[in-house]
Design a protein around this motif. Structure first.
Motif, PDB file in Angstrom:
ATOM      1  N   PHE A  27       0.806  -1.223   0.000  1.00 37.73           N
ATOM      2  CA  PHE A  27       0.000   0.000   0.000  1.00 37.73           C
ATOM      3  C   PHE A  27       0.842   1.278   0.000  1.00 37.73           C
ATOM      4  O   PHE A  27       0.306   2.366   0.216  1.00 37.73           O
ATOM      5  N   SER A  28       2.140   1.139  -0.259  1.00 34.29           N
ATOM      6  CA  SER A  28       3.042   2.294  -0.212  1.00 34.29           C
ATOM      7  C   SER A  28       2.725   3.343  -1.261  1.00 34.29           C
ATOM      8  O   SER A  28       2.974   4.533  -1.057  1.00 34.29           O
ATOM      9  N   GLY A  29       2.174   2.922  -2.408  1.00 32.21           N
ATOM     10  CA  GLY A  29       1.918   3.865  -3.484  1.00 32.21           C
ATOM     11  C   GLY A  29       0.511   4.408  -3.525  1.00 32.21           C
ATOM     12  O   GLY A  29       0.166   5.181  -4.426  1.00 32.21           O
ATOM     13  N   VAL A  30      -0.314   4.025  -2.558  1.00 27.59           N
ATOM     14  CA  VAL A  30      -1.700   4.492  -2.535  1.00 27.59           C
ATOM     15  C   VAL A  30      -1.769   5.833  -1.813  1.00 27.59           C
ATOM     16  O   VAL A  30      -1.114   6.029  -0.790  1.00 27.59           O
ATOM     17  N   ASN A  31      -2.558   6.752  -2.333  1.00 25.39           N
ATOM     18  CA  ASN A  31      -2.722   8.065  -1.724  1.00 25.39           C
ATOM     19  C   ASN A  31      -3.175   7.915  -0.266  1.00 25.39           C
ATOM     20  O   ASN A  31      -4.242   7.347  -0.005  1.00 25.39           O
ATOM     21  N   PRO A  32      -2.393   8.423   0.697  1.00 22.85           N
ATOM     22  CA  PRO A  32      -2.772   8.285   2.108  1.00 22.85           C
ATOM     23  C   PRO A  32      -4.134   8.888   2.431  1.00 22.85           C
ATOM     24  O   PRO A  32      -4.789   8.473   3.385  1.00 22.85           O
TER      25      PRO A  32
END
Length: 290
Positions: A81-86
């Motif tokens: 989930f590192s590349g998903v918009n927080p």
């Protein structure tokens, strides 16, 4: 190599034996660079779909992670989930219940963290602890002070029913639920715990309680097998992921996450003719001010 995600999904119509599930499978990647390329590509697609999910706000998605200690939950969640918009993703971790949480039903504290429509929610452990650790350690159940709590296996059957009905309710109301059990072997867990002791930068991860819980490996295996069989449904499936190879595990999880988002058939909201007209006027007004 293509990843067949159905291979790891528990069929709710067939009995499942945890002892038959692999903890290690041949790698889907050829090298570390290949692994990185595959994972990055998957995360990039997830990011695009997450933007559609957020903008349409028609569905919520909940991913639940359960595992034995040192299986790699934290690192997998971080990698996938590192590349998903927080702004569109919330990760919730559940530790030992507080006195306030113990004063409520066992689903209460998790329900406070459910994702709203348009959001991805990630649970690092969850209400499933209440049919796992509470089953292995009866004192945990006793601390909940449930009036007339049944004895023996009846309490677990009641909780399985509560969980499946809860998840079915969420599904009917637009929340897609997918659950991961990261299946690490006892020998690999032992090596990872040793690594936490022998590697100074990992010392902070070591918890002596992990060794204590390791003594209950057979009991946890029995509890997980019963839980997975009772609560894997078409609406909220369990996936049992081989976890001895962390990179392979992350690739499999990322593919399942991506497949889940794709199945929602997401799209950006449509714009009405009046809205288009207003935007054209706004465009003209902006140009005049330049």
């Amino acid at each position: 190599m293509a990843i067949d995600t159905d291979e790891y999904r528990i069929d709710p119509d067939k009995p499942f034996r945890l002892g038959d599930a692999a903890t290690l499978v041949p790698p889907y990647y050829d090298s570390k660079d290949d692994y990185r390329t595959m994972l990055d590509g998957c995360v990039e697609e997830m990011d695009e779909l997450q933007e559609k999910l957020y903008s349409s706000a028609s569905h919520a998605v909940l991913f639940i992670f359960q595992a034995m200690d040192a299986a790699g939950k934290d690192s997998t969640i971080r990698a996938v989930f590192s590349g998903v918009n927080p702004q569109g993703c919330n990760v919730s971790s559940f530790k030992k219940p507080t006195e306030l949480e113990l004063a409520h039903d066992f689903l209460w504290r998790s329900s406070l963290h459910l994702p709203r429509r348009g959001m991805i929610g990630v649970f690092n452990r969850s209400y499933y602890e209440e049919v796992l650790i509470a089953r292995v350690h009866p004192e945990v159940l006793a601390a909940q002070r449930i009036p007339g709590a049944p004895n023996g296996g009846k309490v677990w059957q009641q909780r399985y029913r509560s969980i499946t009905e809860f998840e079915a309710h969420l599904s009917r109301n637009g929340t897609r639920i997918v659950k991961f059990f990261l299946n690490v072997s006892k020998s690999e867990q032992g090596q990872r715990l040793l690594d936490r002791i022998d590697t100074p930068r990992k010392n902070w991860k070591f918890d002596p309680n992990d060794l204590y819980e390791r003594q209950f490996w057979p009991q946890y295996t029995e509890a997980y097998e019963a839980c997975l069989n009772a609560t894997s449904t078409k609406e909220a499936p369990w996936y049992v992921i081989p976890a001895d190879d962390k990179q392979n595990m992350r690739l499999i999880v990322s593919r399942i996450v991506l497949h889940t988002l794709k199945k929602l058939d997401l799209a950006f909201p449509t714009v009405s003719e009046d809205q288009l007209k207003a935007m054209r006027q706004a465009r003209d007004d902006l140009k005049e001010t330049e």
